[in-house]
Design a protein around this motif. Sequence first.
Motif, PDB file in Angstrom:
ATOM      1  N   UNK A 165       0.793  -1.230   0.000  1.00 20.78           N
ATOM      2  CA  UNK A 165       0.000   0.000   0.000  1.00 20.78           C
ATOM      3  C   UNK A 165       0.824   1.277   0.000  1.00 20.78           C
ATOM      4  N   UNK A 166       1.839   1.352   0.834  1.00 23.73           N
ATOM      5  CA  UNK A 166       2.565   2.624   0.930  1.00 23.73           C
ATOM      6  C   UNK A 166       3.333   2.943  -0.341  1.00 23.73           C
ATOM      7  N   UNK A 167       3.800   1.883  -0.968  1.00 20.65           N
ATOM      8  CA  UNK A 167       4.776   2.116  -2.031  1.00 20.65           C
ATOM      9  C   UNK A 167       4.237   2.943  -3.170  1.00 20.65           C
ATOM     10  N   UNK A 168       2.979   2.662  -3.548  1.00 14.68           N
ATOM     11  CA  UNK A 168       2.456   3.321  -4.744  1.00 14.68           C
ATOM     12  C   UNK A 168       1.515   4.474  -4.465  1.00 14.68           C
ATOM     13  N   UNK A 169       1.339   4.829  -3.221  1.00 14.80           N
ATOM     14  CA  UNK A 169       0.413   5.928  -2.943  1.00 14.80           C
ATOM     15  C   UNK A 169       0.931   7.204  -3.563  1.00 14.80           C
ATOM     16  N   UNK A 170       0.056   7.839  -4.353  1.00 13.57           N
ATOM     17  CA  UNK A 170       0.407   9.096  -5.018  1.00 13.57           C
ATOM     18  C   UNK A 170       1.584   8.979  -5.973  1.00 13.57           C
ATOM     19  N   UNK A 171       1.821   7.770  -6.477  1.00 17.11           N
ATOM     20  CA  UNK A 171       2.946   7.609  -7.393  1.00 17.11           C
ATOM     21  C   UNK A 171       2.556   8.076  -8.788  1.00 17.11           C
ATOM     22  N   UNK A 172       3.454   8.834  -9.419  1.00 16.45           N
ATOM     23  CA  UNK A 172       3.235   9.118 -10.835  1.00 16.45           C
ATOM     24  C   UNK A 172       3.555   7.847 -11.618  1.00 16.45           C
ATOM     25  N   UNK A 173       2.703   7.464 -12.549  1.00 19.71           N
ATOM     26  CA  UNK A 173       2.970   6.228 -13.292  1.00 19.71           C
ATOM     27  C   UNK A 173       2.785   6.442 -14.781  1.00 19.71           C
ATOM     28  N   UNK A 174       3.358   5.516 -15.521  1.00 24.28           N
ATOM     29  CA  UNK A 174       3.213   5.507 -16.973  1.00 24.28           C
ATOM     30  C   UNK A 174       2.413   4.265 -17.328  1.00 24.28           C
ATOM     31  N   UNK A 175       1.436   4.391 -18.224  1.00 18.43           N
ATOM     32  CA  UNK A 175       0.626   3.240 -18.617  1.00 18.43           C
ATOM     33  C   UNK A 175       1.191   2.680 -19.914  1.00 18.43           C
ATOM     34  N   UNK A 176       1.540   1.397 -19.879  1.00 15.61           N
ATOM     35  CA  UNK A 176       2.091   0.768 -21.077  1.00 15.61           C
ATOM     36  C   UNK A 176       0.970   0.052 -21.834  1.00 15.61           C
ATOM     37  N   UNK A 177       0.880   0.353 -23.117  1.00 16.54           N
ATOM     38  CA  UNK A 177      -0.251  -0.155 -23.902  1.00 16.54           C
ATOM     39  C   UNK A 177       0.130  -1.279 -24.860  1.00 16.54           C
TER      40      UNK A 177
END
Lengths: 282, 269
Positions: free
Chosen positions: A58-70
Motif C-alpha cells: 500500500x505505501x509504495x504506490x500511494x500518489x505515485x506518478x505512473x506511466x501506462x504501457x499499452x
Amino acid sequence: MPRSDAQDTQDLFPAEPQAQESAIELKGSVFTLPVLRIRSNELEVIAAQLVKRLSKSPQFFVNAPIVVDLEAVRDTSAPLDFHRLVVVLRGQHLFPVGVQNGSPLQHEAAMAAGLAVLKGRAMKELPTITPLITSPPDSTGESIAAKVATECTDADPVPAPETAPSKHSAHAPNTKIVQQAVRSGQRVMARNGDLVVLAAVNAGAEIIAEGNIHVYAPLRGRALAGVSGDTQARIFCHQFEAELVAIAGNYRVFDDGPPKELRGKAVQVFLDGEQLIVAPLD
Amino acid sequence: MATIIVVTSGKGGVGKTTTSASVSTGLAKRGFKTAVIDFDVGLRNLDLVMGCERRVVYDFVNVIQNEALLKQALIRDKHCDNLFILPASQTRDKEALNKEGVGRVLDELRDSFDYIVCDSPAGIEQGALMALYFADEAFIVTNPEVSSVRDSDRILGILQARSKRAETGSTPIKEHLLVTRYSPRRVEAGEMLSLKDVQDLLGIPLIGVIPESEVVLQASNSGVPVIHFDQSPSGQAYDDVVARFLGESRPMRFLEPERKNFLRRLFGT
C-alpha cells in the motif's frame, strides 16, 4: 569537474540576458517511474485487480506518478476509454502522467485525455514483484506487472569524474565509473549500462544501474541493478554490508545487516527465476 | 590572503562551537591574526563560549545588511590579542544569510586576516550551507557513534558538491576528521565506535582526537575556550590539533584507557 549525469539538470534553452528577472527556467531532468502494463481494455477488471495488487504494497504506490504501457492492447480494435482510465487510476491514488507503446490512434486518444506520450521501447516480460522476505508468490494470474523504481529528485550530485565517455545512445551500452566514496544521502545512477564503484558506498547512499553493479569496496547502502527490467543484471561487491539490494525490481532488505555467513564477504547478487540470491564469490 | 576554515558536522551537539573556539584561539596564540564567525542565525552560542556575550553590539547580519561596519561588529577576544569574534544575530531569520552578503564580508576579512574560522550550525540548511560555501579547509567534527558518523558522511557529500570550490571545479576543500568526546574506556567496552571504525566509515584524514572531559563543560560555562586549560587532556589535544594543522607532526594521544597502576591507586591520584 563533470558531475554525475543522473543528477544534472541541464539548461535546455539557455536564456538570453533579460531586462527583467526571469520567471521561468527550462531544464532537463531524469525520472524513473513505475509502469502499469495493461492487458485488457475492460476497466472494471483493471480496477478490481489494481485494488488487490496495490493492497499488497500500500505505501509504495500511494500518489505515485505512473506511466501506462499499452503494448499488450496495442493491436486490439476495441477502443480504450482513456478519460475513464485516468479516473480509475486516480481513484487508486495513482497519478498517470503518460502512456507508451500504444498505437497511433491510442496515443491520440491518450493525449486528448491529458496524458503525455512517452518514448517507450519494447519491454521484456517482467516477473511479478515478490520481495523475498514477505508473502509467497501470488498464484492467481494478475494482469498487471509493476516495477519498483526510485524517483531521481534533485539530490546532491556526486562529483565523480567519469572516465568512460557517456554516449547516451539507446544501443551502445556504456559503463559509468565512480572513484569517490558515495556518501550518505547521495544517489548515483548509470543509465544504459553498468556501474562500477571503486570506493565505499556508505549507509544511506543509493546506487542504481540499468545494467550490472560492481562495487570494489564496502557496500553499506542500497544497490539496485537492472532497474529497467533486465533480470539478468547482477550486483557484485567486495564487502557486503548492504541495507537493500534489488534486481529488476525484486528487492531484499537486510534489517539486522546481512546474514553472518555473508557479512563483509565478497558476494554476487542475482535473480534465479523470481528468487533473489546472494551468494559468496569465493 | 586568509585561509577560510569551516567547522561543521551535520549532527548537533558534537563540539563544533567548542572546536571553533579552541582552534581559533590556538591559531591566534601562535601569532596568526584570526577571526571566528558564528553562522548560527537565531541560536547564538559562540559568543558565550568565547566569553564575550556582554560585548555584542553589532552582529554578522548587521554587517551583511550594511547596518554596521565590520570593524564595529568584530569583538576583540579578551584572552588573545590576535583573535576577533563576529557574533551571530539572535533576532533575524536564516534568510538574512545569503551568498552575496557572506561573500562580501569574507572578502573584507580576507585581506587583513590570516585565518577565518566559520562555526557552522547543525543541520544542512542555510546557515550550514553558507558556513561551508566559501571554505578552503574543513574540520568535520564527529562523535564516535553511529548517528554522528552518518551525519558527518552526509555533510561530507554536501561539502564535495555544494561548496564554491566544487561548483567552480577548483581544488576541493581539504577535509580533516576531528573525533570529539572520545572515551577509550567506552570504546573498549564496545559502547562506542572505535577510532578505526570512524576512519573506515568516513575515509578522510584524521587531524585529532579530543577526549571526553568535564573540563569542556567548565570551559563553556566560564566563557574560556578549552585550549586555555593546558593541564587538561582536552586542552592539550586541541593544542595538538592546531599544531598538526600547521604542519607539525604530533603523535595521537589520549587514545588508551587510563590504567591506574598500583602506586597510583595506593596514593589515590
